[in-house]
Design a protein around this motif. Structure first.
Motif, mmCIF file in Angstrom:
data_model
loop_
_atom_site.group_PDB
_atom_site.id
_atom_site.type_symbol
_atom_site.label_atom_id
_atom_site.label_comp_id
_atom_site.label_asym_id
_atom_site.label_seq_id
_atom_site.Cartn_x
_atom_site.Cartn_y
_atom_site.Cartn_z
ATOM 1 N N PRO A 78 0.833 -1.217 0.000
ATOM 2 C CA PRO A 78 0.000 0.000 0.000
ATOM 3 C C PRO A 78 0.864 1.262 0.000
ATOM 4 N N PHE A 79 1.941 1.207 0.763
ATOM 5 C CA PHE A 79 2.986 2.237 0.708
ATOM 6 C C PHE A 79 4.302 1.483 0.631
ATOM 7 N N ASN A 80 5.286 2.038 -0.034
ATOM 8 C CA ASN A 80 6.562 1.338 -0.134
ATOM 9 C C ASN A 80 7.484 1.674 1.024
ATOM 10 N N THR A 81 7.328 2.889 1.549
ATOM 11 C CA THR A 81 8.190 3.324 2.636
ATOM 12 C C THR A 81 7.359 3.992 3.725
ATOM 13 N N ALA A 82 7.749 3.732 4.972
ATOM 14 C CA ALA A 82 7.147 4.455 6.099
ATOM 15 C C ALA A 82 8.246 5.238 6.801
ATOM 16 N N ILE A 83 7.935 6.452 7.171
ATOM 17 C CA ILE A 83 8.874 7.252 7.965
ATOM 18 C C ILE A 83 8.363 7.244 9.405
ATOM 19 N N LEU A 84 9.217 6.822 10.322
ATOM 20 C CA LEU A 84 8.819 6.758 11.731
ATOM 21 C C LEU A 84 9.540 7.852 12.512
ATOM 22 N N ASN A 85 8.783 8.793 12.962
ATOM 23 C CA ASN A 85 9.335 9.870 13.782
ATOM 24 C C ASN A 85 9.335 9.387 15.236
ATOM 25 N N LEU A 86 10.532 9.138 15.780
ATOM 26 C CA LEU A 86 10.619 8.548 17.128
ATOM 27 C C LEU A 86 10.412 9.555 18.238
ATOM 28 N N LYS A 87 10.504 10.834 17.902
ATOM 29 C CA LYS A 87 10.292 11.825 18.966
ATOM 30 C C LYS A 87 9.459 12.984 18.427
ATOM 31 N N GLN A 88 8.163 12.713 18.349
ATOM 32 C CA GLN A 88 7.239 13.720 17.838
ATOM 33 C C GLN A 88 7.374 14.984 18.682
ATOM 34 N N GLY A 89 7.507 16.129 18.048
ATOM 35 C CA GLY A 89 7.635 17.370 18.790
ATOM 36 C C GLY A 89 9.067 17.864 18.857
ATOM 37 N N ASP A 90 10.028 16.974 18.658
ATOM 38 C CA ASP A 90 11.435 17.384 18.631
ATOM 39 C C ASP A 90 11.715 18.078 17.299
ATOM 40 N N GLY A 91 12.243 19.291 17.380
ATOM 41 C CA GLY A 91 12.393 20.111 16.187
ATOM 42 C C GLY A 91 13.236 19.473 15.104
ATOM 43 N N MET A 92 14.450 19.060 15.473
ATOM 44 C CA MET A 92 15.386 18.497 14.509
ATOM 45 C C MET A 92 14.826 17.216 13.875
ATOM 46 N N THR A 93 14.284 16.335 14.724
ATOM 47 C CA THR A 93 13.734 15.072 14.232
ATOM 48 C C THR A 93 12.592 15.333 13.243
ATOM 49 N N GLY A 94 11.712 16.266 13.631
ATOM 50 C CA GLY A 94 10.591 16.602 12.755
ATOM 51 C C GLY A 94 11.059 17.159 11.418
ATOM 52 N N GLU A 95 12.082 18.009 11.482
ATOM 53 C CA GLU A 95 12.598 18.619 10.244
ATOM 54 C C GLU A 95 13.154 17.569 9.289
ATOM 55 N N VAL A 96 13.921 16.634 9.842
ATOM 56 C CA VAL A 96 14.513 15.599 8.989
ATOM 57 C C VAL A 96 13.414 14.702 8.411
ATOM 58 N N CYS A 97 12.421 14.366 9.234
ATOM 59 C CA CYS A 97 11.298 13.569 8.712
ATOM 60 C C CYS A 97 10.616 14.286 7.552
ATOM 61 N N GLU A 98 10.376 15.576 7.752
ATOM 62 C CA GLU A 98 9.725 16.359 6.689
ATOM 63 C C GLU A 98 10.579 16.365 5.423
ATOM 64 N N GLN A 99 11.885 16.514 5.617
ATOM 65 C CA GLN A 99 12.803 16.557 4.469
ATOM 66 C C GLN A 99 12.738 15.235 3.688
ATOM 67 N N ILE A 100 12.776 14.126 4.426
ATOM 68 C CA ILE A 100 12.720 12.810 3.773
ATOM 69 C C ILE A 100 11.360 12.617 3.095
ATOM 70 N N TYR A 101 10.302 13.042 3.805
ATOM 71 C CA TYR A 101 8.947 12.886 3.274
ATOM 72 C C TYR A 101 8.786 13.648 1.953
ATOM 73 N N ARG A 102 9.236 14.891 1.959
ATOM 74 C CA ARG A 102 9.125 15.703 0.740
ATOM 75 C C ARG A 102 9.949 15.096 -0.393
ATOM 76 N N ALA A 103 11.160 14.667 -0.064
ATOM 77 C CA ALA A 103 12.055 14.128 -1.103
ATOM 78 C C ALA A 103 11.482 12.854 -1.721
ATOM 79 N N LEU A 104 10.962 11.967 -0.879
ATOM 80 C CA LEU A 104 10.418 10.709 -1.414
ATOM 81 C C LEU A 104 9.154 10.958 -2.230
#
Lengths: 444, 444
Positions: free
Chosen positions: A346-372
């Motif tokens: 259904p989806f090929n990749t899942a991004i798991l944010n291990l610390k929701q609310g953490d600025g840096m973690t959220g930013e990297v997740c967003e970056q990967i999400y946008r790129a994929l």
């Protein structure tokens, strides 16, 4: 897709009525919901898989020269009286009276209707061969529907119907579908073995069921082990090349393979002991040449080059996409959940944010999400405020092939982790490397 | 697609029962075949258009944040008893008894079922807003089905259902669909004008029908002419921007527009005379906020931030893709046949070989065919052994937007002719120029 904007109703436990793995997992993973006995709604995750299955089926049908139509679900009883099947068909046919008391039915199959369409327009050998297919909901009023989508009442079916001037041409049409089916199942990651099936009063040997091996299979099957290593026909195969296709069919029917109904213990005994496979199987497709069974009573005739007029030769070719979704889960799962093959995930990749609310973690997740997303990779971003353990469990349960695990600890070293669901392997990569790696992943 | 390998059963004359242009043309162009009163099979050409319509509908629903599911066609009567509609619904509901004498029905709409799905999984304001849609066959047992797909019994419907915590949020969900509908119809080349519709006992003004103007329309409509020049909301519009969406809705409801049921002659009289449009219209969409009409009796409650538990606020949003195919033909045709807008044309370009069998002509046709396919242009190659006049007539009838006409005479000067169906304009171009020009043509 951001999970926070999606609808993925995960269940902690499988409802008690579910007996087999696929049924349990589809309910738990929020793929389907039962609306009546044997009648299911596809929730978003389930529909994504169904659509990917449909897309592969459609591509391979088109490649083999079949042309898509779409017949209605409701049919008139009169049509079925022409073939004699209205009375012959048992209680599995859902019979309906409309407001004018006209007898109708919810189509369990479409031989009569496609024959009616054919005879309305096609009169000459010049317009043959022809293969028309559709993907449509069917209804069979099973006395005891069970096993979820495996034996439902309302189910999706791809049914193709071939029309040929004579038997020789019909064999080629049959072979086209035989090869298309091999490719279709192989592309879904399934090892489907064609087994000779009953032809009833028609006779001949032009009927095969395609069976995948799975411990929960409904029937006992016997086959030569070498089939499991046969390669599928190549993408560029020329479907007009009669000899070539016949060669593929000959090879795929050269060794022993039979369901229990057609099993011949003596013949099977001649297979070398270490090559004997005796297992349970799930039927995922059925192809059948039935000659003039419908064209004769329904007067679907064509003129031949010599001016004679004869009933057209027909075959039918079925695949149940909704059943295939379940069958795939039977073939690919473990205790943690589903393990989707790449092509129908259904989806090929899942991004798991291990610390929701953490600025840096959220930013990297967003970056990967946008790129994929930009690369066209079907990506699910698990952005809910949940514990890492819950996120791991959900992602394993729904079977996403690749997980990118992003947390502050790894990021301190500039790394994210990728976990592959198929074999559980893990690797640590830089963000850009991870994106590059996952972009190579196939998607729709 | 090569016509010689396709199934395009053209009729010389429209069957007598067809009364309106779209019905006649769809039958003649081999798009549909009637299987029972008000029940049609989609032949290959018709299905291509239907699929293009579906794709646009789907894209715009997804863009607006709606999530696709797929509910079954057969529903249980008990579900409809919960809302009280089982008895209230008239003879248009196709009622069925299964083999166990359980009362079932072929869904005419899905408010009850989606409410059942919602209440099974969603309990909190935190999971809202939510909008679930599907594209599925429905059945309404019209007493006198007619006008082909315009008023059929089995028809395809996209129905979306929104769920919100309160009225204010529901208005935003309503506005999302309002804007999505404007974009959907505009992308199909249709000028659809939102007109206030009846809300029945619910009250309020959150119900609009989207109406396109066509002389064969079923209802009389009155509106301000300026609507015809309004621009559609841009692709990148932010569907989370409440004020922005409200602005669009305010603008599109600022001028007079009403069907005859809601017509106010005095108010219409205040529109400047040269701005008054009084015409016939076809309803192609309907959006409706109905509050707690179903959630209250069916107990679909959500907890609010203050801990209180209240019925969820709902709306429904319908578009009939099968009807839209017919409505588009009503809007775009002439005496020669259909004139498809680019976005929903079954093929964007047709290649007409004027001298089948001529080596040079055949080669150039093949060259153009290969080049356009490689560029992803949906192309129909008319390669049958027919007279040029017959080929022109067929291509005009089926409404392909662009025709490349290839014959020995033009080729002697290195030219082919392109004819544009919309305005009948023609141009002579070199082969490479023609390919370049047609490759710029939009396709799926």
């Amino acid at each position: 897709m951001r999970l926070s904007k999606y609808f993925l109703p995960i269940l902690r436990e499988a409802p008690r009525e579910a007996e087999i793995a696929s049924h349990k997992l589809m309910l738990r993973a929020g793929m389907i919901r039962q609306e009546s006995a044997g009648i299911y709604a596809f929730l978003p995750l389930g529909l994504r898989v169904l659509n990917k299955v449909n897309a592969i089926v459609r591509e391979e049908q088109n490649r083999a020269g079949a042309i898509e139509v779409l017949m209605p679900t409701i049919q008139s009883a009169d049509l079925w009286r022409e073939s004699g099947r209205y009375d012959a068909y048992g209680k599995e046919m859902l019979r309906i009276k409309d407001r004018h008391e006209r007898e109708m039915l919810y189509g369990p199959t479409n031989e009569e209707m496609i024959t009616e369409i054919f005879r309305a327009y096609v009169k000459s050998y010049k317009d043959l061969p022809l293969n028309l297919y559709h993907i449509q909901w069917k209804f069979r009023d099973e006395v005891r529907p069970r096993f979820g989508l495996m034996r439902g009442r309302e189910f999706l079916m791809k049914d193709a119907y071939s029309f040929d001037v004579d038997y020789e041409s019909a064999v080629h049409s049959y072979n086209r579908m035989f090869v298309a089916y091999l490719r279709t199942f192989a592309r879904m990651g399934l090892k489907a073995i064609p087994m000779v099936a009953d032809t009833g009063p028609i006779g001949g040997n032009l009927s095969h069921e395609f069976i995948i091996l799975a411990s929960t299979g409904e029937s006992e099957v016997f086959c030569h082990k070498d089939y499991l290593d046969f390669e599928m026909p190549e993408e560029g195969i020329d479907f007009d090349d009669r000899a070539k296709l016949q060669g593929v069919v000959d090879r795929w029917t050269s060794l022993y393979a039979a369901t229990s109904e057609k099993h011949d213990a003596d013949a099977f005994g001649k297979v070398a002991g270490d090559r004997q496979v005796s297992a349970r199987g799930i039927e995922v497709g059925h192809i059948f040449y039935f000659g003039t069974k419908y064209s004769e009573p329904m007067k679907a005739d064509v003129t031949h080059p010599d001016g004679s007029v004869k009933p057209v030769h027909m075959g039918s070719y079925g695949i149940g996409p909704s059943r295939l979704v379940a069958a795939s889960i039977e073939a690919f799962h473990d205790d943690a959940g589903i393990k989707w093959p790449e092509e129908i995930a259904p989806f090929n990749t899942a991004i798991l944010n291990l610390k929701q609310g953490d600025g840096m973690t959220g930013e990297v997740c967003e970056q990967i999400y946008r790129a994929l997303n930009a690369k066209g990779v079907d990506t699910l971003y698990h952005d809910l405020d949940e514990r890492p353990g819950a996120k791991f469990a959900t992602t394993d349960l729904i079977g996403i092939p690749h997980q990118v695990i992003v947390g502050p600890k790894g990021l301190a070293n500039g790394k994210v982790e990728i976990k592959h669901r198929a074999d559980g392997s893990r690797e640590e990569l830089g963000v850009d490397q991870a994106i590059a790696k996952l972009s190579g992943v196939k998607s729709s």
